[in-house]
Motif scaffolding. Structure first.
Motif, mmCIF file in Angstrom:
data_model
loop_
_atom_site.group_PDB
_atom_site.id
_atom_site.type_symbol
_atom_site.label_atom_id
_atom_site.label_comp_id
_atom_site.label_asym_id
_atom_site.label_seq_id
_atom_site.Cartn_x
_atom_site.Cartn_y
_atom_site.Cartn_z
ATOM 1 N N GLY A 35 -10.024 -59.806 37.260
ATOM 2 C CA GLY A 35 -10.788 -60.586 38.228
ATOM 3 C C GLY A 35 -9.966 -60.936 39.458
ATOM 4 N N SER A 36 -10.280 -62.041 40.095
ATOM 5 C CA SER A 36 -9.592 -62.446 41.320
ATOM 6 C C SER A 36 -8.136 -62.807 41.028
ATOM 7 C CB SER A 36 -10.300 -63.648 41.957
ATOM 8 O OG SER A 36 -11.617 -63.324 42.319
ATOM 9 N N ARG A 37 -7.255 -62.331 41.914
ATOM 10 C CA ARG A 37 -5.825 -62.620 41.779
ATOM 11 C C ARG A 37 -5.295 -63.135 43.109
ATOM 12 N NH1 ARG A 37 -4.383 -63.225 36.860
ATOM 13 N NH2 ARG A 37 -2.320 -62.279 37.030
ATOM 14 N N TRP A 38 -4.517 -64.221 43.033
ATOM 15 C CA TRP A 38 -3.873 -64.783 44.206
ATOM 16 C C TRP A 38 -2.430 -64.296 44.214
ATOM 17 C CZ3 TRP A 38 -8.117 -66.693 42.069
ATOM 18 C CH2 TRP A 38 -9.088 -67.281 42.900
ATOM 19 N N VAL A 39 -2.022 -63.678 45.305
ATOM 20 C CA VAL A 39 -0.706 -63.043 45.404
ATOM 21 C C VAL A 39 0.181 -63.894 46.320
ATOM 22 C CG1 VAL A 39 0.548 -60.936 45.991
ATOM 23 C CG2 VAL A 39 -1.819 -60.794 45.149
ATOM 24 N N TYR A 40 1.340 -64.305 45.810
ATOM 25 C CA TYR A 40 2.245 -65.182 46.556
ATOM 26 C C TYR A 40 3.618 -64.532 46.745
ATOM 27 C CZ TYR A 40 -1.085 -68.968 45.813
ATOM 28 O OH TYR A 40 -2.220 -69.751 45.816
ATOM 29 N N ASP A 41 4.287 -64.946 47.822
ATOM 30 C CA ASP A 41 5.708 -64.676 47.961
ATOM 31 C C ASP A 41 6.390 -65.430 46.816
ATOM 32 O OD1 ASP A 41 8.430 -64.714 48.580
ATOM 33 O OD2 ASP A 41 8.091 -64.950 50.724
ATOM 34 N N ALA A 42 6.983 -64.689 45.897
ATOM 35 C CA ALA A 42 7.514 -65.310 44.680
ATOM 36 C C ALA A 42 8.616 -66.320 44.954
ATOM 37 C CB ALA A 42 8.034 -64.221 43.729
ATOM 38 N N CYS A 43 9.297 -66.198 46.078
ATOM 39 C CA CYS A 43 10.421 -67.092 46.345
ATOM 40 C C CYS A 43 10.008 -68.556 46.341
ATOM 41 C CB CYS A 43 11.078 -66.731 47.673
ATOM 42 S SG CYS A 43 11.896 -65.117 47.654
ATOM 43 N N ALA A 44 8.739 -68.832 46.642
ATOM 44 C CA ALA A 44 8.266 -70.216 46.674
ATOM 45 C C ALA A 44 7.424 -70.576 45.456
ATOM 46 C CB ALA A 44 7.450 -70.457 47.942
ATOM 47 N N ASP A 45 7.334 -69.684 44.498
ATOM 48 C CA ASP A 45 6.552 -69.935 43.289
ATOM 49 C C ASP A 45 7.466 -70.521 42.215
ATOM 50 O OD1 ASP A 45 5.124 -69.593 40.766
ATOM 51 O OD2 ASP A 45 3.806 -68.189 41.809
ATOM 52 N N PRO A 46 7.115 -71.643 41.613
ATOM 53 C CA PRO A 46 8.018 -72.287 40.648
ATOM 54 C C PRO A 46 8.358 -71.425 39.443
ATOM 55 C CG PRO A 46 5.835 -73.329 40.638
ATOM 56 C CD PRO A 46 5.876 -72.435 41.826
#
Length: 208
Positions: free
Chosen positions: A93-104
């Motif tokens: 389904g829907s996926r939110w993709v982030y710059d991992a450097c700011a992901d805890p």
């Protein structure tokens, strides 16, 4: 281990990056150029909820760029400025993709590789209950902080987006090299990687 799905993505990861990368301060290449994949590696999320993948890509004829990403099933609170984009995954389904450097979820995984020698996650598909392991597209080698006990690393307190990108967490500062190039590691606690066409390992990240 990282469970993969044979799925269709709309838009694709590379299409997302083609739009997002030119706005980064460390971007090198032609804006609007096709983004091509060079190699990739993954880390494990202990809870099995978040995908953690680092892509090595090129924009046109530009240099290799390192892009750690996380894939989430819901938006990450307070992280809008680090959102790369959203995509539809035909299996999840829907996926939110982030710059991992700011992901805890990312700093502890990166710290385990840089400070304690942890390697990349084994990737596999599951077909009719049978695991089909996918050979890695590159080799990464973790470092070790000799003579000291690696500290527990939590969520980032501050992220400075540049070359390198600095992740400041309690007890340690991690540097993610955005444009890997030949040269000595600034620290013995470093993550290196090699891939087809790049047989000599390059520094991907290190502790400061």
């Amino acid at each position: 281990m990282a469970l993969l799905h044979r799925a269709e993505l709309r838009p694709s990861k590379l299409d997302l990056l083609a739009t997002w990368l030119p706005g980064r301060p460390w971007f090198a290449g032609a804006a609007g150029a096709d983004v091509t994949r060079v190699a990739s590696y993954r880390f494990d999320d202990p809870a099995g909820e978040v995908g953690i993948e680092t892509l090595l890509v090129r924009a046109g004829d530009g240099p290799v760029l390192q892009v750690p990403l996380t894939y989430r099933g819901a938006p990450l609170d307070g992280a809008d400025e680090w959102l790369v984009g959203t995509m539809e995954h035909s299996a999840l389904g829907s996926r939110w993709v982030y710059d991992a450097c700011a992901d805890p979820i990312y700093p502890p995984a990166l710290a385990a590789a840089v400070l304690a020698g942890a390697g990349q996650a084994e990737e596999y598909f599951e077909v009719d209950g049978v695991r089909d392991v996918r050979p890695p597209s590159m080799t990464v080698t973790g470092g070790r902080a000799h003579g000291v006990e690696p500290p527990a690393v939590g969520a980032p307190r501050e992220v400075v987006d540049g070359e390198p990108t600095l992740i400041r967490a309690d007890h340690v500062e991690l540097a993610v090299v955005r444009r890997p190039a030949p040269g000595a590691a600034p620290s013995e606690a470093a993550l290196t990687g090699a891939w087809p066409g790049q047989p000599t390992p390059l520094v991907l990240a290190y502790a400061r």
